[in-house]
Design a protein around this motif. Sequence first.
Motif, PDB file in Angstrom:
ATOM      1  N   LEU A   1       0.718  -0.865   0.143  1.00 20.47           N
ATOM      2  CA  LEU A   1      -0.133  -0.130  -0.240  1.00 20.47           C
ATOM      3  C   LEU A   1       0.884   1.153   0.116  1.00 20.47           C
ATOM      4  N   SER A   2       0.557   2.243  -0.933  1.00 20.69           N
ATOM      5  CA  SER A   2       1.344   3.302  -0.915  1.00 20.69           C
ATOM      6  C   SER A   2       0.763   4.527  -0.490  1.00 20.69           C
ATOM      7  N   SER A   3       1.481   5.446   0.161  1.00 24.39           N
ATOM      8  CA  SER A   3       1.025   6.933   0.568  1.00 24.39           C
ATOM      9  C   SER A   3       1.694   7.942  -0.359  1.00 24.39           C
ATOM     10  N   MET A   4       0.685   8.714  -0.555  1.00 25.73           N
ATOM     11  CA  MET A   4       1.092  10.124  -1.240  1.00 25.73           C
ATOM     12  C   MET A   4       1.685  11.139  -0.460  1.00 25.73           C
ATOM     13  N   LYS A   5       1.066  11.256   0.725  1.00 27.99           N
ATOM     14  CA  LYS A   5       1.407  12.375   1.841  1.00 27.99           C
ATOM     15  C   LYS A   5       2.475  12.128   2.584  1.00 27.99           C
ATOM     16  N   PHE A   6       2.876  10.802   2.764  1.00 25.42           N
ATOM     17  CA  PHE A   6       3.997  10.596   3.584  1.00 25.42           C
ATOM     18  C   PHE A   6       5.175   9.840   2.939  1.00 25.42           C
ATOM     19  N   SER A   7       4.898   9.620   1.764  1.00 25.16           N
ATOM     20  CA  SER A   7       5.901   9.097   0.775  1.00 25.16           C
ATOM     21  C   SER A   7       6.445   7.794   1.094  1.00 25.16           C
ATOM     22  N   PHE A   8       5.539   7.014   1.414  1.00 21.62           N
ATOM     23  CA  PHE A   8       6.222   5.719   1.875  1.00 21.62           C
ATOM     24  C   PHE A   8       5.288   4.598   1.181  1.00 21.62           C
ATOM     25  N   LEU A   9       6.068   3.143   1.114  1.00 22.18           N
ATOM     26  CA  LEU A   9       5.301   1.934   0.594  1.00 22.18           C
ATOM     27  C   LEU A   9       5.490   1.182   1.794  1.00 22.18           C
TER      28      LEU A   9
ATOM     29  N   TYR B   1       6.831  -2.354  -9.968  1.00 26.63           N
ATOM     30  CA  TYR B   1       7.064  -0.813 -10.549  1.00 26.63           C
ATOM     31  C   TYR B   1       6.085   0.023  -9.632  1.00 26.63           C
ATOM     32  N   LEU B   2       6.706   1.253  -9.389  1.00 23.58           N
ATOM     33  CA  LEU B   2       6.021   2.309  -8.743  1.00 23.58           C
ATOM     34  C   LEU B   2       6.199   3.499  -9.685  1.00 23.58           C
ATOM     35  N   GLY B   3       4.955   4.030  -9.930  1.00 27.66           N
ATOM     36  CA  GLY B   3       4.641   5.470 -10.477  1.00 27.66           C
ATOM     37  C   GLY B   3       4.923   6.526  -9.502  1.00 27.66           C
ATOM     38  N   ILE B   4       6.050   7.346  -9.584  1.00 28.77           N
ATOM     39  CA  ILE B   4       6.365   8.478  -8.231  1.00 28.77           C
ATOM     40  C   ILE B   4       5.987   9.787  -9.265  1.00 28.77           C
ATOM     41  N   ASP B   5       5.371  10.757  -8.438  1.00 31.78           N
ATOM     42  CA  ASP B   5       5.314  12.296  -8.872  1.00 31.78           C
ATOM     43  C   ASP B   5       6.692  12.654  -9.322  1.00 31.78           C
ATOM     44  N   GLY B   6       6.889  13.178 -10.600  1.00 28.80           N
ATOM     45  CA  GLY B   6       7.950  13.971 -10.704  1.00 28.80           C
ATOM     46  C   GLY B   6       9.226  12.977 -10.990  1.00 28.80           C
TER      47      GLY B   6
ATOM     48  N   GLY C   1       8.982   9.719  -2.113  1.00 26.44           N
ATOM     49  CA  GLY C   1       8.419  10.738  -3.027  1.00 26.44           C
ATOM     50  C   GLY C   1       6.743  10.272  -3.171  1.00 26.44           C
ATOM     51  N   ARG C   2       5.963  11.042  -3.779  1.00 24.59           N
ATOM     52  CA  ARG C   2       4.443  10.652  -3.717  1.00 24.59           C
ATOM     53  C   ARG C   2       3.975   9.622  -4.797  1.00 24.59           C
ATOM     54  N   VAL C   3       3.805   8.475  -4.252  1.00 26.21           N
ATOM     55  CA  VAL C   3       3.699   7.286  -4.941  1.00 26.21           C
ATOM     56  C   VAL C   3       2.109   7.097  -5.663  1.00 26.21           C
ATOM     57  N   ARG C   4       2.091   7.252  -6.801  1.00 25.21           N
ATOM     58  CA  ARG C   4       0.743   7.344  -7.521  1.00 25.21           C
ATOM     59  C   ARG C   4       0.086   5.993  -7.664  1.00 25.21           C
ATOM     60  N   SER C   5       1.095   4.921  -8.026  1.00 24.93           N
ATOM     61  CA  SER C   5       0.735   3.802  -8.861  1.00 24.93           C
ATOM     62  C   SER C   5       1.731   2.730  -8.543  1.00 24.93           C
ATOM     63  N   LEU C   6       0.983   1.535  -8.469  1.00 30.42           N
ATOM     64  CA  LEU C   6       1.902   0.201  -8.231  1.00 30.42           C
ATOM     65  C   LEU C   6       1.505  -0.783  -9.120  1.00 30.42           C
TER      66      LEU C   6
ATOM     67  N   LEU D   1      11.119  -1.586  -8.173  1.00 34.53           N
ATOM     68  CA  LEU D   1      11.513  -2.238  -6.875  1.00 34.53           C
ATOM     69  C   LEU D   1      12.786  -3.360  -7.126  1.00 34.53           C
ATOM     70  N   GLU D   2      13.824  -3.031  -6.580  1.00 31.07           N
ATOM     71  CA  GLU D   2      14.838  -4.089  -6.652  1.00 31.07           C
ATOM     72  C   GLU D   2      14.539  -4.988  -5.387  1.00 31.07           C
ATOM     73  N   PRO D   3      14.782  -6.165  -5.609  1.00 33.38           N
ATOM     74  CA  PRO D   3      14.599  -7.326  -4.597  1.00 33.38           C
ATOM     75  C   PRO D   3      15.961  -7.199  -4.038  1.00 33.38           C
ATOM     76  N   GLU D   4      16.027  -7.571  -2.571  1.00 28.27           N
ATOM     77  CA  GLU D   4      17.161  -7.742  -1.884  1.00 28.27           C
ATOM     78  C   GLU D   4      17.983  -8.704  -2.021  1.00 28.27           C
TER      79      GLU D   4
END
Length: 194
Positions: free
Chosen positions: A136-144, A179-184, A165-170, A190-193
Amino acid sequence: PQDLTRDGGKIYRLHADGRIPKDNPFVNQKSAKHAIWSYGHRNPQGMWFDKTTQTLWSHEHGPRGGDELNIIKAGANYGWPVVSYGVNYNGTSFTDIQEKDGMQSPILHWTPSIAPSDMLLVSSDKYPQLKGKLLLSSMKFSFLSALEISNKGVSKQYKVLEGIGRVRSLAQGSDGYIYLGIDGQGIKRLEPEQ
């Protein structure tokens, strides 16, 4: 959102060709919109259907506080604007009720608002530590964040990435990567560990 004759605040269920399923919960209620699956929603943002468990997950923006994660059930009322964990943007209250009989309580709620944007259930073998979890992604606090699912809903929630950054899509690609769509910033993988 509480009025079954209107479109706002509803989640609809349709066939791929646009037909309304004959077993929708309000299909026999003359005045209701027959496509309604659930109602009383404020602002759904992300949805995920888990085919294995036949569970529809949705999260939505609350006002100031009260963002929600819900399991969507046929015919259920999710309460907006009668119940909420949030307040108006100016800080005033519009309801003092957080739970009410006949209305579904959220599985999780966030105050302050995190501005949830998207989510997905990880099925890829590329991320063994995340497989089977909801992202689950957060736009306000820029976390996944990752949510561990149990038979009662969510048993654990923790941050996977912060300050991204502001994550818009996953999306989980056909290659198994997330893949994450991030504003700007555009699309990031997302690279696996290792």
